[in-house]
Enzyme design. Structure first.
Site: not given
Ligand SMILES: NC(=O)c1ccc[n+]([C@@H]2O[C@H](COP(=O)([O-])OP(=O)(O)OC[C@H]3O[C@@H](n4cnc5c(N)ncnc54)[C@H](O)[C@@H]3O)[C@@H](O)[C@H]2O)c1
Length: 256
Positions: A139, A152
């Site tokens: 990120s 984070y």
């Molecule tokens: N959404 C954003 O703006 C953004 C920006 C930069 C980076 N990211 C990164 O991208 C990735 C996906 O983000 P997203 O927006 O799809 O998030 P999201 O919350 O939609 O999905 C994350 C998934 O991870 C699962 N999860 C959480 N903890 C867990 C665990 N202990 N074991 C197994 N599964 C687990 C959750 O149940 C969820 O389904 C993440 O790593 C996030 O940090 C997201």
């Protein structure tokens, strides 16, 4: 079909970006093990992908989970060629109020779990004879701090460092490691974002919008494909230029 026959694990596959990656992978010919701690969300992603995907419900923070995930991929597909460390949490709490429990939960989910899974998948890839790709979802918050994101940001900065270590240690086995860094992506059920935060980020984005999960999935497909055969240890940013500079600043010279 850029991933024909590849055997992939996608963690966080019940989430916004993970589901898009799973769909894109199946469309490119891969078989995918959908990992998530939320069984219903993973089952939702499975819909329409049943011929090429399986669900494995697991909590990345639990002991032994990493080996269990690699074994699930072996049982379903006979091995593992691609690991996408995508699961992540992004709670937001002011640093002076940040409890130990929340710090540990974020570091365990975003850094310790992905490290253990990369280690287990790397061992399996080497035992298979080498070759493979590991993608860590990082990120922009790992490069620049923002209010409430101490845990984070630390987890994502460290995960990008793990990517570089994987790249230099596993390269001789033909295994590549890439960080993919998405921009603001809406729709998480687990880590919701405030309207004000969302509006402010979009206002400062050169392309003037949030990322679509499909934007990031396309970059992940590329990173895992043979087109990216000489890309390892680096970060692919899918952020619409959001980290390129301060797009919302005015020009500095006074204008008459
Ligand atoms: N959404 C954003 O703006 C953004 C920006 C930069 C980076 N990211 C990164 O991208 C990735 C996906 O983000 P997203 O927006 O799809 O998030 P999201 O919350 O939609 O999905 C994350 C998934 O991870 C699962 N999860 C959480 N903890 C867990 C665990 N202990 N074991 C197994 N599964 C687990 C959750 O149940 C969820 O389904 C993440 O790593 C996030 O940090 C997201």
């Amino acid at each position: 079909m850029r991933l024909q026959g590849r055997r992939a694990v996608v963690t966080g596959a019940g989430g916004v970006i993970g589901a898009a990656i799973a769909r894109a992978f199946v469309a490119e010919g891969a078989r995918v093990c959908l990992v998530d701690v939320r069984a219903e969300a993973a089952q939702r992603t499975l819909q329409g992908l049943e011929s090429a995907a399986v669900v494995h419900v697991a909590d990345l923070r639990a002991p032994g989970t990493a080996e269990g995930i690699v074994e699930a991929a072996r049982a379903a597909f006979g091995g593992i060629d691609i690991l996408i460390n995508n699961a992540g949490l992004y709670p937001n709490t002011p640093l002076l109020d940040l409890p130990d429990e929340e710090w540990d939960r974020v570091i365990d989910t975003n850094l310790n779990g992905p490290f253990r899974l990369a280690r287990a998948a790397g061992r399996a890839m080497v035992a298979q004879g080498g070759g493979g790709v590991i993608v860590n979802m990082t990120s922009g918050a790992g490069d620049s701090a923002r209010p409430g994101s101490a845990h984070y940001s630390a987890s994502k900065a460290a995960l990008a460092s793990v990517t570089r270590s994987l790249a230099i240690e596993l390269g001789r086995h033909g295994i590549r490691a890439v960080s993919v860094s998405p921009g603001l992506t809406l729709g998480s059920e687990v880590s919701p974002l405030s309207d004000e935060y969302t509006r402010t980020l979009i206002a400062g984005n050169p392309l003037g919008r949030a990322a679509r999960a499909e934007d990031t999935a396309a970059a992940v497909v590329f990173a895992c494909s043979d087109e990216a055969a000489f890309i390892t240890g680096s970060v692919i940013k899918v952020d619409g230029g959001g980290s390129a500079g301060r797009a919302s600043l005015p020009f500095s010279t006074p204008r008459a």
